[in-house]
Design a protein around this motif. Sequence first.
Motif, short mmCIF file in Angstrom:
data_model
loop_
_atom_site.label_atom_id
_atom_site.label_comp_id
_atom_site.label_asym_id
_atom_site.label_seq_id
_atom_site.Cartn_x
_atom_site.Cartn_y
_atom_site.Cartn_z
N VAL A 112 11.54 20.15 11.57
CA VAL A 112 11.25 20.38 10.16
C VAL A 112 10.38 19.21 9.71
N VAL A 113 9.24 19.50 9.09
CA VAL A 113 8.37 18.45 8.61
C VAL A 113 8.74 18.14 7.16
N VAL A 114 9.10 16.87 6.92
CA VAL A 114 9.47 16.42 5.59
C VAL A 114 8.44 15.40 5.14
N ARG A 115 7.84 15.65 3.98
CA ARG A 115 6.82 14.76 3.42
C ARG A 115 7.44 13.90 2.33
N ILE A 116 7.20 12.58 2.43
CA ILE A 116 7.69 11.65 1.41
C ILE A 116 6.58 10.66 1.05
N GLY A 117 6.64 10.16 -0.17
CA GLY A 117 5.75 9.09 -0.59
C GLY A 117 6.48 7.77 -0.48
N VAL A 118 5.81 6.76 0.09
CA VAL A 118 6.44 5.47 0.32
C VAL A 118 5.50 4.33 -0.08
N ASP A 119 6.10 3.17 -0.32
CA ASP A 119 5.38 1.93 -0.56
C ASP A 119 5.73 1.00 0.60
N CYS A 120 4.72 0.49 1.29
CA CYS A 120 4.94 -0.43 2.40
C CYS A 120 5.31 -1.80 1.84
N LEU A 121 6.53 -2.24 2.14
CA LEU A 121 7.02 -3.52 1.64
C LEU A 121 6.68 -4.69 2.55
N TRP A 122 6.73 -4.46 3.86
CA TRP A 122 6.48 -5.54 4.81
C TRP A 122 6.10 -4.96 6.16
N THR A 123 5.47 -5.77 6.98
CA THR A 123 5.14 -5.41 8.35
C THR A 123 5.24 -6.65 9.22
N ARG A 124 5.73 -6.48 10.45
CA ARG A 124 5.91 -7.59 11.38
C ARG A 124 5.49 -7.14 12.78
N SER A 125 4.91 -8.07 13.52
CA SER A 125 4.60 -7.80 14.91
C SER A 125 5.90 -7.80 15.70
N ALA A 126 6.01 -6.88 16.65
CA ALA A 126 7.22 -6.79 17.49
C ALA A 126 6.92 -7.39 18.86
N ILE A 167 11.12 4.29 -0.47
CA ILE A 167 10.72 5.66 -0.78
C ILE A 167 10.50 5.75 -2.28
N ILE A 168 9.31 6.21 -2.67
CA ILE A 168 8.99 6.31 -4.09
C ILE A 168 8.84 7.75 -4.57
N ASP A 169 8.72 8.69 -3.63
CA ASP A 169 8.55 10.08 -4.03
C ASP A 169 9.11 10.99 -2.94
N LEU A 170 10.10 11.80 -3.31
CA LEU A 170 10.61 12.81 -2.39
C LEU A 170 11.19 13.96 -3.21
N THR A 171 11.07 15.13 -2.67
CA THR A 171 11.61 16.32 -3.33
C THR A 171 13.11 16.39 -3.08
N PRO A 172 13.82 17.18 -3.87
CA PRO A 172 15.25 17.39 -3.58
C PRO A 172 15.46 17.96 -2.17
N GLN A 173 14.55 18.81 -1.70
CA GLN A 173 14.67 19.36 -0.35
C GLN A 173 14.50 18.26 0.70
N ALA A 174 13.56 17.33 0.47
CA ALA A 174 13.37 16.22 1.41
C ALA A 174 14.61 15.33 1.44
N ALA A 175 15.21 15.07 0.28
CA ALA A 175 16.43 14.27 0.23
C ALA A 175 17.55 14.96 1.00
N GLU A 176 17.66 16.26 0.88
CA GLU A 176 18.67 17.01 1.62
C GLU A 176 18.44 16.92 3.13
N ARG A 179 0.85 -1.19 0.00
CA ARG A 179 0.00 0.00 0.00
C ARG A 179 0.88 1.24 0.00
N LEU A 180 0.43 2.28 -0.68
CA LEU A 180 1.16 3.54 -0.73
C LEU A 180 0.72 4.43 0.42
N TYR A 181 1.70 5.12 1.00
CA TYR A 181 1.44 6.06 2.09
C TYR A 181 2.17 7.35 1.82
N GLU A 182 1.64 8.43 2.37
CA GLU A 182 2.34 9.71 2.36
C GLU A 182 2.68 10.01 3.81
N LEU A 183 3.98 10.07 4.10
CA LEU A 183 4.44 10.22 5.47
C LEU A 183 4.98 11.62 5.72
#
Length: 119
Positions: free
Chosen positions: A72-86, A98-107, A56-60
């Motif tokens: 500083v709030v940095v917004r990125i687009g991500v794809d959830c690859l896996w989840t595990r109970s801890a 990470i599937i989407d981030l601005t150059p500023q977010a990368a910095e 599933r895709l999320y915007e974090l």
Amino acid sequence: MSDLSSQNYDRALQRHTLGGDVDVYDSLRDVYLGRLVNIHTQGLMLVGDVPLEEDRLYELDMHLPNDTSTKVVVRIGVDCLWTRSADQNGKHWTGFTIIDLTPQAAEEIHKLIQLWGQS
């Protein structure tokens, strides 16, 4: 598992464990997801109370520290690859690419790694 198939799971980039707390929110639902555990420019891992869905895709929104002790709030687009109970504490580990981030977010991610990153 054959040697060839196990190579598919090798990470291309070293993840950096963080020496401080970075809170992460689902920006579309305005829900606190948890804390950043490790990160690099192509992926990250969280630990939190909210179970997320694989494939599933999320915007974090990551609330990163900066030089002036503010966040500083940095917004990125991500794809959830896996989840595990801890274990039994109700926490969940979640891995993302990470599937989407601005150059500023990368910095800002690079600054975070320089400030708190541990190999």
